[in-house]
Design an enzyme around this catalytic site. Sequence first.
Site, PDB file in Angstrom:
ATOM      1  N   GLU A  12       0.807  -1.230   0.000  1.00 28.13           N
ATOM      2  CA  GLU A  12       0.000   0.000   0.000  1.00 28.13           C
ATOM      3  C   GLU A  12       0.838   1.278   0.000  1.00 28.13           C
ATOM      4  OE1 GLU A  12      -4.127  -1.573   2.062  1.00 28.13           O
ATOM      5  OE2 GLU A  12      -2.800  -0.303   3.260  1.00 28.13           O
ATOM      6  N   GLU A  64      -6.534  -7.853  -0.854  1.00 29.03           N
ATOM      7  CA  GLU A  64      -7.190  -7.622   0.436  1.00 29.03           C
ATOM      8  C   GLU A  64      -8.596  -7.100   0.186  1.00 29.03           C
ATOM      9  OE1 GLU A  64      -5.276  -5.192   3.418  1.00 29.03           O
ATOM     10  OE2 GLU A  64      -3.272  -5.801   2.753  1.00 29.03           O
TER      11      GLU A  64
END
Length: 758
Positions: A393, A475
């Site tokens: 991320e 995710e």
Amino acid sequence: MARTIIPLWQQWQFADTFDEKYLEPDCSNEDFTEVQLPHTVKELPYHYFDEKSYQFQSCYRRKFAVPPHLEGMRLFIDFEGVMSYAKVFINGQCAGEHKGGYTPFSIDITQAVIYGEEERNLLVVYVDSTERPDIPPFGGSIDYLCYGGIYRDVSLRAVPQCYIKSIYAQPLLVSATTKALEVAVDIAHTERIPKTIDVSAAIYDSRNRKRAELSKSIEISVPDYSLSLMMDELTGIRLWTVEKPELYRVEVTLWEDGFISDTVSARIGFRTAQFTPEGFFLNGKRIQLRGLNRHQSFPYNGYAMPKRVQQKDADILKYELGVNMVRTSHYPQSPYFLDRCDEIGLLVFEEIPGWQHIGDSAWQDISCQNVRDMIIRDRNHPSIVLWGVRINESPDCTAFYQRTNALAHELDPHRQTGGVRCIEKSEFFEDVYTMNDFTYGTHGIPSDSQTAARVLRTQREVSGLGELVPYLITEFGGHMYPTKRFDQEERLVKHAQLHLAVQNAAALDPQKCGAIGWCAFDYNTHANFGSGDRICYHGVMDMFRIPKFAAYVYASQLSAEVRPILEPLTHYTVGDRAVGGIAPLVICTNCDAVRFTVGSTDLGLFYPAVDRYPGLPHPPVIIENLAGMWGGSWEDAVFTGYINGTACITRRFAANPIATELSLTVDETKLSADMPDAVRCVVKLLDQAGNVLPYSNEVVQIKLKGPGQLIGPHVIPLIGGVRGFWIKTIGKAGTVKVSAQTGVFESRKVSLRVRSES
């Protein structure tokens, strides 16, 4: 003299500080406690603790002998994992250091040791477990804890002056009837004169039968030498698949003057794995990836769990949860875990350490070293199908990610790369566009009877690319809907519906290879994340690996031939939900039909909701309308699952649940005294129908006798009627007896046999 490995897991001394005097062999033992590896610098409470409490400098010491017959060999201390900075001393002299807690490192101690049968050598390790900003993943905020200590194996390795540094065995022509195997061998040569040696490579099947062998004579005159051995025309080779993960052992041997001087082996599997715009293909067969993320952490002990416990997590993912892929979020994980994934056919996406933050150029150099160490350590594992070479991320960083991607392809040209991102239209250097998609749940979870306006974003709007590329959701869920196992029933059901919705949507989109949910297990975290008690309740299981309702979403996708699954997502209480009753009732099952009987009334057969979840192999059964009145009659219930018209599984629920039994089970009853070992125990307070009492927090006392040690406290409250705990061995053989008691209920005594083969 051939390679010798001596494990160093016992008889360590530990101090929760560091002083120069600890480098002296005659230093007083008053400051130290005796420990064994794997070890965490501080045993933590289950929750509500200060994460700074384990972030300090500490010292590990151990005396060891170097037998005289090893003289003339190169000697190394091999560390599998030390969190997060280590400085190693031998006999008072600094021998080396290492930055980073998730990858292995070796320290050359050849010139520093004293030979003899007595333990005359002193190994001292200074460990800094603070979150140093110069070491990945630190420097920013991270949503998980990195517990300090020497938490993986340590060993003394003796090798000849000309020895094997690494091997990489790559199957070729896998789809053909006649296959090939290329074995790349890296050799270190520390003698100053040229040397002629023979190098052989052999492949053995699971029954230890030699299938092929090839040798080559070479002359080495440089410190580092690389060669490749090609074994072709291999016949009768079976493929590694998720259903039947056939493994082979490749053994590389160096010969000097007709004698074996060094041998290294690795397990491999023959398979092809390819992410494409049309999906993921294993051996040319498309497989819908359905997985979960895994943190390697456990209550109390953090990362410091031995082989058996690491392997058990792989078994839980494969056999209890029924997933076919795991992502090692957000760092390389235990070799034992990966070994077990190879053995059972669980696909792995492994990534480098990091969480959103990118440091300076020196920090990035360490991250690139993480890429190198991870791939060299793990590239022989057939279960690993994707390398993660981007900090999870993180923002774009062009030069850094071009570098990590190129390095991965150089070290392993046969596997694809991915880089987990959460921002749209980020730079794309990898082979697979890996994306965290938290769209569903942003504005709450729609009820099952509603149609979600948006479950997942399309590939093109996320990537911004003109063409389709391999695309994997890495995710979803997690912080969008954190759920405790002891939450009220409706929240548990909605949590399960989130996973149902996303896995269904991913399966229906041919442009997505699959989806990996966040996450398998709850985990400890920093104060600025989670529920304020240092826990992120994001798992489909809790930290003790006890299932929540969402776990049954995954388990029910198993084939009924493996085992029938029938899990009504209810505690079967009249007033737990708003307004009351248990409707709509979601039943996770792989059965063809479910019969529901209340008291003496047969409510009929109910069938999977294929119309709502057409992407799932086994959609849940959903019963919309059920009679039930607050304060009215409430009778016992029976659910019966049918496959091909035959009843195969039954679940019973009591209308008036009463505490009836304290159950104690263990994952395994045979343990080892010759290596670090531990086993999980689970204690449950059950009603008369055999179901957990979901809101019980009764205090339980754990009673333990014999050569074992409880990890964590002896007196514990149940969490939603259940609690897990681990018992570790202490290097001694014997019988460990364990039992549990609360009030008038006492469990049966369980015996654990701890054996020694030496």
